[in-house]
Design an enzyme around this catalytic site. Sequence first.
Site, PDB file in Angstrom:
ATOM      1  N   HIS A  51      21.887  35.442  86.210  1.00  0.00           N
ATOM      2  CA  HIS A  51      20.632  35.059  85.552  1.00  0.00           C
ATOM      3  C   HIS A  51      19.750  34.255  86.514  1.00  0.00           C
ATOM      4  O   HIS A  51      18.543  34.471  86.604  1.00  0.00           O
ATOM      5  CB  HIS A  51      20.931  34.200  84.310  1.00  0.00           C
ATOM      6  CG  HIS A  51      21.689  34.915  83.232  1.00  0.00           C
ATOM      7  ND1 HIS A  51      22.799  34.384  82.637  1.00  0.00           N
ATOM      8  CD2 HIS A  51      21.505  36.132  82.652  1.00  0.00           C
ATOM      9  CE1 HIS A  51      23.253  35.218  81.715  1.00  0.00           C
ATOM     10  NE2 HIS A  51      22.498  36.294  81.710  1.00  0.00           N
ATOM     11  N   ARG A  72      22.123  45.822  85.361  1.00  0.00           N
ATOM     12  CA  ARG A  72      23.317  45.900  86.206  1.00  0.00           C
ATOM     13  C   ARG A  72      23.834  47.320  86.325  1.00  0.00           C
ATOM     14  O   ARG A  72      24.442  47.675  87.327  1.00  0.00           O
ATOM     15  CB  ARG A  72      24.442  45.029  85.609  1.00  0.00           C
ATOM     16  CG  ARG A  72      24.233  43.557  85.808  1.00  0.00           C
ATOM     17  CD  ARG A  72      25.110  42.757  84.883  1.00  0.00           C
ATOM     18  NE  ARG A  72      24.691  42.953  83.501  1.00  0.00           N
ATOM     19  CZ  ARG A  72      25.189  42.321  82.462  1.00  0.00           C
ATOM     20  NH1 ARG A  72      26.166  41.457  82.646  1.00  0.00           N
ATOM     21  NH2 ARG A  72      24.743  42.545  81.249  1.00  0.00           N
TER      22      ARG A  72
HETATM   23  P1  ADP Z   1      21.308  39.392  75.928  1.00  0.00           P
HETATM   24  O1  ADP Z   1      22.235  38.906  74.871  1.00  0.00           O
HETATM   25  O2  ADP Z   1      19.861  39.414  75.522  1.00  0.00           O
HETATM   26  O3  ADP Z   1      21.725  40.673  76.617  1.00  0.00           O
HETATM   27  P2  ADP Z   1      22.233  37.930  78.254  1.00  0.00           P
HETATM   28  O4  ADP Z   1      22.243  36.456  78.355  1.00  0.00           O
HETATM   29  O5  ADP Z   1      23.541  38.633  78.211  1.00  0.00           O
HETATM   30  O6  ADP Z   1      21.338  38.238  77.000  1.00  0.00           O
HETATM   31  O7  ADP Z   1      21.386  38.542  79.448  1.00  0.00           O
HETATM   32  C1  ADP Z   1      20.019  38.244  79.621  1.00  0.00           C
HETATM   33  C2  ADP Z   1      19.424  39.206  80.643  1.00  0.00           C
HETATM   34  O8  ADP Z   1      20.040  39.002  81.905  1.00  0.00           O
HETATM   35  C3  ADP Z   1      19.641  40.693  80.310  1.00  0.00           C
HETATM   36  O9  ADP Z   1      18.503  41.416  80.736  1.00  0.00           O
HETATM   37  C4  ADP Z   1      20.840  41.058  81.154  1.00  0.00           C
HETATM   38  O10 ADP Z   1      20.866  42.438  81.449  1.00  0.00           O
HETATM   39  C5  ADP Z   1      20.561  40.222  82.384  1.00  0.00           C
HETATM   40  N1  ADP Z   1      21.772  39.929  83.146  1.00  0.00           N
HETATM   41  C6  ADP Z   1      22.940  39.443  82.703  1.00  0.00           C
HETATM   42  N2  ADP Z   1      23.837  39.295  83.698  1.00  0.00           N
HETATM   43  C7  ADP Z   1      23.201  39.710  84.823  1.00  0.00           C
HETATM   44  C8  ADP Z   1      23.590  39.826  86.197  1.00  0.00           C
HETATM   45  N3  ADP Z   1      24.813  39.504  86.598  1.00  0.00           N
HETATM   46  N4  ADP Z   1      22.676  40.305  87.082  1.00  0.00           N
HETATM   47  C9  ADP Z   1      21.443  40.659  86.649  1.00  0.00           C
HETATM   48  N5  ADP Z   1      21.017  40.576  85.372  1.00  0.00           N
HETATM   49  C10 ADP Z   1      21.877  40.108  84.464  1.00  0.00           C
END
Ligand code: ADP
Length: 151
Positions: free
Chosen positions: A18, A92
């Site tokens: 993130h 991802r």
């Molecule tokens: P949600 O519950 O809305 O999916 P997350 O907290 O899991 O929320 O993820 C928020 C955003 O960050 C999403 O767009 C997710 O795809 C992205 N994300 C999560 N982990 C990674 C990562 N390791 N690299 C890039 N983007 C990520």
Amino acid sequence: MKKTAIFPGSFDPYTKGHHDIVMRSLDIFDEVIIGIGYNSTKKNRYFDIDLMVKKIESVYEGMDSVKVIVYNELTSTLAKKHGANFLIRGLRNTTDFEYENTISQMNRYLNEDLETVFLITSPQYAAISSTVIREVHRYGGDVSEFLPYSI
Ligand code: ADP
């Protein structure tokens, strides 16, 4: 005109993946608002939401271009309220893509001024997932390697 973007998510917890998305977004946008939402499909959080706000804020201490908020409404409505015309999401893999594709079409329908911008994960963070981190942490594993220092 100031370019403001919303980065919505559960951030349960906020990971290096993130953080990488936010730092790269700051090369494109003047301001990034990290919005911690109550995702209806992930009702019971593992990490306390207020604690997570404080921790994320400490990651960006001294940086006026990053704000952290909690919200409980449509992301498209939140964006309007904050004058944000961009929504950032990280991708991802193809599973992320399938899900994000649908959500972004709906967000466009709900708020036609909102453009979703997808950033592909940096390879070193591609395997980091909040869900897996929660599971490892629950059973006592050390997950600090995957989280920004202050988290
Ligand atoms: P949600 O519950 O809305 O999916 P997350 O907290 O899991 O929320 O993820 C928020 C955003 O960050 C999403 O767009 C997710 O795809 C992205 N994300 C999560 N982990 C990674 C990562 N390791 N690299 C890039 N983007 C990520």
